[in-house]
Motif scaffolding. Structure first.
Motif, PDB file in Angstrom:
ATOM      1  N   SER A 132       2.068  31.150  29.227  1.00  0.00           N
ATOM      2  CA  SER A 132       2.761  31.364  30.493  1.00  0.00           C
ATOM      3  C   SER A 132       3.420  30.099  31.014  1.00  0.00           C
ATOM      4  N   ASN A 181      -2.647  33.756  22.436  1.00  0.00           N
ATOM      5  CA  ASN A 181      -3.061  34.814  23.359  1.00  0.00           C
ATOM      6  C   ASN A 181      -4.491  35.281  23.119  1.00  0.00           C
ATOM      7  N   GLU A 192       1.720  33.045  18.038  1.00  0.00           N
ATOM      8  CA  GLU A 192       1.668  33.752  19.317  1.00  0.00           C
ATOM      9  C   GLU A 192       0.327  34.474  19.500  1.00  0.00           C
ATOM     10  N   ALA A 220       4.739  42.783  22.143  1.00  0.00           N
ATOM     11  CA  ALA A 220       4.360  43.030  23.538  1.00  0.00           C
ATOM     12  C   ALA A 220       3.479  44.267  23.655  1.00  0.00           C
ATOM     13  N   GLU A 260       7.904  39.088  26.973  1.00  0.00           N
ATOM     14  CA  GLU A 260       6.823  38.922  26.002  1.00  0.00           C
ATOM     15  C   GLU A 260       7.114  39.604  24.673  1.00  0.00           C
ATOM     16  N   TYR A 269       7.293  36.634  22.365  1.00  0.00           N
ATOM     17  CA  TYR A 269       8.114  35.950  23.362  1.00  0.00           C
ATOM     18  C   TYR A 269       9.175  35.061  22.720  1.00  0.00           C
TER      19      TYR A 269
END
Length: 379
Positions: free
Chosen positions: A13, A223, A219, A187, A182, A176
């Protein structure tokens, strides 16, 4: 003209955005997270003119259909803001990669805004502001589309696979790094993860440039997702073992009949999914649907340089190959290297867009869903 400097982010983020517009004292620039350097280092590539951005697109420093549309729009705005030939920039940008239709869509959006401003009597700076406003609007729309696709996609997964615990196989990179938000297919997987319904994300390494290994795994790790990397040719054994509940991919172009052009290796997954009765789901914004391309056979498939196959890029090691990599094939070996393949609509379970889900995939259903959006290319 492009320049580089390194920077690292703490999390997804607050980390480095895939693309941004900046206005340092030297003049406006388009700044990209150089995807060719991931995951080893996070380096930004600063483009001061359209030719630098074109080169970044061709070298895959910036890639992914939705993000290419945003890049194309910012490229037109950059040319206008710096007083370069906007016509020349628009043509070069739109032709940088032929398969991803979003690129030409983004260029047209910004160029139309620029021309409309001039027609109203605006001077150069005002017209440039109009192009930039159009690019920023496209960027916002894509971020919003990402959220909506994730919601529609998760609802579809829960409908097709009640009970959760989804084991999802994905190909190439769709997070993203390819989007103003995203992502597309990633996503959806991320939404499942956040809802506690993702059991495993299977990540195809995606040869020959390893976008899955380098980018999707990057990614997924950032996450905190449960993921496993596999070679592309291991997918068949994964299906045979009953370890895949659904395949989720993105798209670089969807023809009017629902044929889907995506990263090479997608079509074999669709065939495997059909044989093993596993849903094969495409996630893409309506800007990826091209009504001017009637069917899959009409999609122009980009042919990449052969050295991407005959060499392996390893920046930390000595190189002797023509493409700057380590040769893995005899000198003079010819290589077949299409960037994409095309999956026919009958092998696609559903196409998820921000405007809703198309299933079964037919030309009529696709046109109806995409027609709900003012930005749709289906008309």
């Amino acid at each position: 003209m492009a320049d580089q400097y390194a920077q690292s982010g703490e999390d997804m983020s607050t980390g480095i955005p895939a693309i941004r517009w900046d206005e340092p004292p030297e003049g406006p620039v388009v700044v990209l997270l150089d995807q060719t350097r991931l995951p080893g280092e996070e380096v930004e590539l600063v483009c001061t003119d359209a030719p630098a951005l074109v080169e970044a697109i061709r070298s895959l420093a910036v890639r992914g259909a939705p993000l290419l549309g945003i890049a194309g729009a910012y490229g037109v705005a950059l040319a206008a803001a710096r007083g370069f030939d906007v016509d020349e920039a628009a043509v070069a940008l739109a032709g940088a990669r032929p398969t991803a239709v979003n690129l030409s869509v983004g260029v047209r959006r910004a160029r139309s805004a620029y021309d409309a401003a001039l027609a109203r009597g605006a001077v150069g700076e005002q017209a440039a502001e109009a192009a930039l406003a159009a690019a920023r609007q496209l960027h916002r729309e894509d971020a919003e589309a990402s959220v909506r696709m994730a919601g529609h996609g998760l609802a579809l997964l829960d409908e097709l696979l009640p009970g959760g615990g989804h084991r999802i196989l994905t190909h190439c990179n769709t997070g993203y790094l390819v989007s103003g938000g995203e992502g597309t297919a990633f996503a959806v997987a991320l939404a499942a993860h956040r809802a506690g319904r993702l059991r495993r994300l299977w990540v195809d390494e995606t040869r020959p440039l390893l976008q899955g290994a380098r980018l999707t795994a990057y990614e997924a790790a950032r996450n905190g997702m449960a993921y496993t990397l596999l070679t592309d040719n291991a997918a068949g054994s994964l299906f045979a073992a009953g370890e895949v509940d659904a395949v989720l991919i993105g798209a670089d172009r969807v023809a009017a009949d629902g044929s889907v052009a995506n990263k090479i290796g997608s079509y074999p997954l669709a065939v495997l999914a059909r044989y093993h009765h596993v849903p094969f789901i495409v996630v893409a914004p309506v800007t990826t649907v091209d009504a001017q391309t009637p069917e899959g056979a009409d999609i122009e498939v980009e042919q990449r340089p052969g050295y991407e196959v005959t060499e392996i890029a390893a920046p930390s090691m000595p190189v002797t190959g023509a493409g700057g990599g380590i040769p893995v094939a005899p000198l003079g070996t010819q290589a077949y290297n299409p960037a994409f393949d095309v999956t026919p609509p009958e092998l696609v379970t559903a196409i998820v867009t921000e405007e809703g889900v198309v299933s079964p995939v037919t030309a009529e259903a696709l046109a109806e869903v995409c027609g709900r959006s003012r930005g749709a290319t289906v008309g």
